[in-house]
Design a protein around this motif. Structure first.
Motif, PDB file in Angstrom:
ATOM      1  N   SER A 129      -0.331  57.255  51.515  1.00  0.00           N
ATOM      2  CA  SER A 129      -1.409  56.490  52.143  1.00  0.00           C
ATOM      3  C   SER A 129      -1.826  55.344  51.227  1.00  0.00           C
ATOM      4  O   SER A 129      -2.007  55.529  50.022  1.00  0.00           O
ATOM      5  N   PHE A 130      -1.984  54.147  51.820  1.00  0.00           N
ATOM      6  CA  PHE A 130      -2.390  52.970  51.047  1.00  0.00           C
ATOM      7  C   PHE A 130      -3.503  52.255  51.811  1.00  0.00           C
ATOM      8  O   PHE A 130      -3.295  51.790  52.928  1.00  0.00           O
ATOM      9  N   LYS A 131      -4.691  52.206  51.193  1.00  0.00           N
ATOM     10  CA  LYS A 131      -5.861  51.616  51.845  1.00  0.00           C
ATOM     11  C   LYS A 131      -6.514  50.590  50.926  1.00  0.00           C
ATOM     12  O   LYS A 131      -6.694  50.842  49.736  1.00  0.00           O
ATOM     13  N   VAL A 132      -6.858  49.440  51.512  1.00  0.00           N
ATOM     14  CA  VAL A 132      -7.553  48.382  50.771  1.00  0.00           C
ATOM     15  C   VAL A 132      -8.697  47.868  51.627  1.00  0.00           C
ATOM     16  O   VAL A 132      -8.523  47.595  52.822  1.00  0.00           O
ATOM     17  N   ARG A 133      -9.863  47.736  51.018  1.00  0.00           N
ATOM     18  CA  ARG A 133     -11.025  47.155  51.701  1.00  0.00           C
ATOM     19  C   ARG A 133     -11.657  46.132  50.771  1.00  0.00           C
ATOM     20  O   ARG A 133     -12.214  46.468  49.732  1.00  0.00           O
ATOM     21  N   CYS A 134     -11.534  44.866  51.154  1.00  0.00           N
ATOM     22  CA  CYS A 134     -12.076  43.781  50.339  1.00  0.00           C
ATOM     23  C   CYS A 134     -12.035  42.478  51.130  1.00  0.00           C
ATOM     24  O   CYS A 134     -11.236  42.328  52.056  1.00  0.00           O
ATOM     25  N   CYS A 135     -12.907  41.527  50.772  1.00  0.00           N
ATOM     26  CA  CYS A 135     -12.922  40.212  51.426  1.00  0.00           C
ATOM     27  C   CYS A 135     -11.763  39.373  50.885  1.00  0.00           C
ATOM     28  O   CYS A 135     -11.941  38.585  49.960  1.00  0.00           O
ATOM     29  N   LEU A 136     -10.605  39.535  51.459  1.00  0.00           N
ATOM     30  CA  LEU A 136      -9.420  38.816  51.006  1.00  0.00           C
ATOM     31  C   LEU A 136      -8.949  37.851  52.089  1.00  0.00           C
ATOM     32  O   LEU A 136      -8.804  38.233  53.242  1.00  0.00           O
ATOM     33  N   LYS A 137      -8.710  36.622  51.700  1.00  0.00           N
ATOM     34  CA  LYS A 137      -8.188  35.623  52.629  1.00  0.00           C
ATOM     35  C   LYS A 137      -6.740  35.303  52.269  1.00  0.00           C
ATOM     36  O   LYS A 137      -6.126  35.946  51.403  1.00  0.00           O
ATOM     37  N   ASN A 138      -6.192  34.289  52.915  1.00  0.00           N
ATOM     38  CA  ASN A 138      -4.788  33.942  52.720  1.00  0.00           C
ATOM     39  C   ASN A 138      -4.495  33.450  51.310  1.00  0.00           C
ATOM     40  O   ASN A 138      -3.341  33.355  50.905  1.00  0.00           O
ATOM     41  N   LYS A 139      -5.552  33.156  50.553  1.00  0.00           N
ATOM     42  CA  LYS A 139      -5.397  32.714  49.168  1.00  0.00           C
ATOM     43  C   LYS A 139      -4.642  33.751  48.339  1.00  0.00           C
ATOM     44  O   LYS A 139      -3.896  33.399  47.410  1.00  0.00           O
ATOM     45  N   TYR A 140      -4.824  35.016  48.683  1.00  0.00           N
ATOM     46  CA  TYR A 140      -4.187  36.089  47.917  1.00  0.00           C
ATOM     47  C   TYR A 140      -2.991  36.681  48.662  1.00  0.00           C
ATOM     48  O   TYR A 140      -2.622  37.839  48.437  1.00  0.00           O
ATOM     49  N   ALA A 141      -2.382  35.896  49.546  1.00  0.00           N
ATOM     50  CA  ALA A 141      -1.260  36.395  50.353  1.00  0.00           C
ATOM     51  C   ALA A 141      -0.118  36.905  49.485  1.00  0.00           C
ATOM     52  O   ALA A 141       0.505  37.928  49.802  1.00  0.00           O
ATOM     53  N   PHE A 142       0.188  36.204  48.381  1.00  0.00           N
ATOM     54  CA  PHE A 142       1.284  36.614  47.515  1.00  0.00           C
ATOM     55  C   PHE A 142       1.025  38.004  46.940  1.00  0.00           C
ATOM     56  O   PHE A 142       1.923  38.862  46.922  1.00  0.00           O
ATOM     57  N   ASN A 143      -0.199  38.249  46.478  1.00  0.00           N
ATOM     58  CA  ASN A 143      -0.539  39.557  45.918  1.00  0.00           C
ATOM     59  C   ASN A 143      -0.482  40.645  46.985  1.00  0.00           C
ATOM     60  O   ASN A 143       0.095  41.722  46.772  1.00  0.00           O
ATOM     61  N   ILE A 144      -1.087  40.362  48.150  1.00  0.00           N
ATOM     62  CA  ILE A 144      -1.144  41.367  49.221  1.00  0.00           C
ATOM     63  C   ILE A 144       0.266  41.713  49.700  1.00  0.00           C
ATOM     64  O   ILE A 144       0.578  42.887  49.948  1.00  0.00           O
ATOM     65  N   ASN A 145       1.115  40.708  49.831  1.00  0.00           N
ATOM     66  CA  ASN A 145       2.492  40.967  50.253  1.00  0.00           C
ATOM     67  C   ASN A 145       3.212  41.894  49.281  1.00  0.00           C
ATOM     68  O   ASN A 145       3.984  42.768  49.691  1.00  0.00           O
ATOM     69  N   ASP A 146       2.957  41.697  47.986  1.00  0.00           N
ATOM     70  CA  ASP A 146       3.570  42.574  46.984  1.00  0.00           C
ATOM     71  C   ASP A 146       3.069  44.007  47.136  1.00  0.00           C
ATOM     72  O   ASP A 146       3.837  44.967  46.981  1.00  0.00           O
ATOM     73  N   TRP A 147       1.775  44.172  47.428  1.00  0.00           N
ATOM     74  CA  TRP A 147       1.211  45.514  47.617  1.00  0.00           C
ATOM     75  C   TRP A 147       1.879  46.207  48.801  1.00  0.00           C
ATOM     76  O   TRP A 147       2.288  47.362  48.710  1.00  0.00           O
ATOM     77  N   ILE A 148       1.960  45.488  49.926  1.00  0.00           N
ATOM     78  CA  ILE A 148       2.549  46.064  51.136  1.00  0.00           C
ATOM     79  C   ILE A 148       4.021  46.396  50.907  1.00  0.00           C
ATOM     80  O   ILE A 148       4.502  47.468  51.306  1.00  0.00           O
ATOM     81  N   ASP A 149       4.737  45.497  50.245  1.00  0.00           N
ATOM     82  CA  ASP A 149       6.154  45.722  49.967  1.00  0.00           C
ATOM     83  C   ASP A 149       6.348  46.968  49.108  1.00  0.00           C
ATOM     84  O   ASP A 149       7.253  47.776  49.358  1.00  0.00           O
ATOM     85  N   CYS A 150       5.488  47.129  48.115  1.00  0.00           N
ATOM     86  CA  CYS A 150       5.567  48.305  47.238  1.00  0.00           C
ATOM     87  C   CYS A 150       5.311  49.584  48.032  1.00  0.00           C
ATOM     88  O   CYS A 150       6.045  50.572  47.898  1.00  0.00           O
ATOM     89  N   ALA A 151       4.279  49.557  48.885  1.00  0.00           N
ATOM     90  CA  ALA A 151       3.946  50.740  49.675  1.00  0.00           C
ATOM     91  C   ALA A 151       5.052  51.084  50.664  1.00  0.00           C
ATOM     92  O   ALA A 151       5.410  52.255  50.839  1.00  0.00           O
ATOM     93  N   VAL A 152       5.616  50.078  51.310  1.00  0.00           N
ATOM     94  CA  VAL A 152       6.679  50.312  52.297  1.00  0.00           C
ATOM     95  C   VAL A 152       7.924  50.858  51.622  1.00  0.00           C
ATOM     96  O   VAL A 152       8.575  51.782  52.127  1.00  0.00           O
ATOM     97  N   ARG A 153       8.284  50.302  50.473  1.00  0.00           N
ATOM     98  CA  ARG A 153       9.477  50.778  49.755  1.00  0.00           C
ATOM     99  C   ARG A 153       9.338  52.234  49.325  1.00  0.00           C
ATOM    100  O   ARG A 153      10.336  52.946  49.175  1.00  0.00           O
ATOM    101  N   LYS A 154       8.090  52.683  49.144  1.00  0.00           N
ATOM    102  CA  LYS A 154       7.845  54.067  48.733  1.00  0.00           C
ATOM    103  C   LYS A 154       7.460  54.947  49.913  1.00  0.00           C
ATOM    104  O   LYS A 154       6.855  56.001  49.745  1.00  0.00           O
TER     105      LYS A 154
END
Length: 332
Positions: A120-145
């Motif tokens: 399970s991977f959960k994130v709650r925060c005011c994040l906009k497209n500015k942090y898209a690179f970071n968020i994509n890495d998080w999702i990629d890591c979670a999906v790969r696992k």
């Protein structure tokens, strides 16, 4: 860990010379196998899990094997910092500092994650497209696992906390990072305050639960786009945009909730196992084609004749046990 304890006391025979008793205390928890310790630590919050690293060398990296990850910026900030934020007149700047603080923490944690699975991977925060690179890495890591439950809320419950944020710039959810078809382990997906492309059909086929809140559909929405979610049992659409009408034709769907979706004008239902239907909005045409097991219905719409709508639904739904129809007076 072993400790030698010496106990002094009167001689059992009655003499005055002290007796000595050697007792060995074993740390039996630390001696357990790794998989059991990983299971034990999964019941802790991230903060509690990280704090176990100081117990002993055996526990130093145990937190890095956690499979249930939840990052909530409201809970991660210290109480004193939260109190200062309330009294700080430059609320928006302080808010952005908190966002950067959480992004760094998540980046660092996932870099050090040693487990082979993320359930399970959960994130709650005011994040906009500015942090898209970071968020994509998080999702990629979670999906790969092999993530099964993905819950991403890029917003704040208190709207005043993001009053200086631009209304545009929603994060674009990267459906291309999800695994296609039956190979995917994803079962539950919840998205809040982001943009969603319409190329998700093959990526959502294994979902049993889908929750979309404050989601912008990017492009011309296909009314049949949810029909590819063949295993879906629960669907919730709340405050979504870009969806004019949609058709549900799913054999396993049991619950459907549609609330305040701006621009939505029509819903067509063909779900033999649907039991609960909740609909709240403006003028929405509801067509019940095949819903023999629908027993609980709540409808609250604007611009309708309550008596006529109630009678029509009662006719279309002969097996319904609870039917509520309200007229909305306040537009969305």
């Amino acid at each position: 860990m072993k400790r030698m304890r010496q106990i002094s006391g009167p001689d059992p025979v009655g003499g005055s010379s002290p007796r000595k008793c050697n007792r060995i205390d074993n740390d039996r928890i630390s001696a357990l196998p790794d998989d059991i310790l990983h299971h034990i630590i999964s019941f802790l919050s991230l903060r509690e899990a990280v704090s176990t690293s100081v117990l002993s060398h055996r526990w130093k990296n145990m937190y890095a094997y956690m499979s249930n990850l939840k990052f909530d910026w409201c809970k991660m900030l210290a109480a004193k910092r939260a109190a200062r934020r309330v009294s700080n007149p430059n609320r928006g700047v302080y808010c952005r500092k908190n966002v950067r603080f959480l992004v760094i923490r998540i980046d660092r944690f996932l870099t050090r994650h040693l487990g082979s699975r993320i359930t399970s991977f959960k994130v709650r925060c005011c994040l906009k497209n500015k942090y898209a690179f970071n968020i994509n890495d998080w999702i990629d890591c979670a999906v790969r696992k092999g993530v099964e439950n993905l819950d991403l809320a890029f917003t704040c419950d208190d709207i005043s906390e993001r009053m200086d944020w631009p209304s545009r710039g929603y994060y674009q959810f990267p459906t291309h990072l999800l695994v296609e078809g039956k190979a995917s382990r994803l079962r539950h997906l919840s998205l809040r305050s982001c943009m969603l492309g319409l190329d998700f059909q093959d990526r959502f086929s294994t979902l049993s639960t889908l929750v979309l809140c404050d989601v912008y559909f990017d492009g011309q929405a296909n009314p049949l786009m949810f029909c590819s979610c063949l295993k879906l049992q629960s669907l919730t659409l709340q405050s979504c945009f870009g969806l004019e009408r949609f058709s549900i034709s799913l054999d396993y769907l049991k619950s459907l909730v549609v609330r305040k979706c701006i621009g939505l004008r029509g819903i067509e239902l063909s779900a033999p196992n649907l039991t609960t239907f909740y609909c709240e909005g403006n003028v929405i045409k509801i067509s019940c084609i095949k819903v023999p097991n629908l027993v609980e219905v709540y409808v609250s719409l604007g611009g309708i004749n309550v008596i006529h709508t109630f009678a029509q639904l009662e006719k279309d739904l002969p097996n319904v046990k609870s039917l509520t129809v309200n007229k909305r007076n306040i537009p969305l």
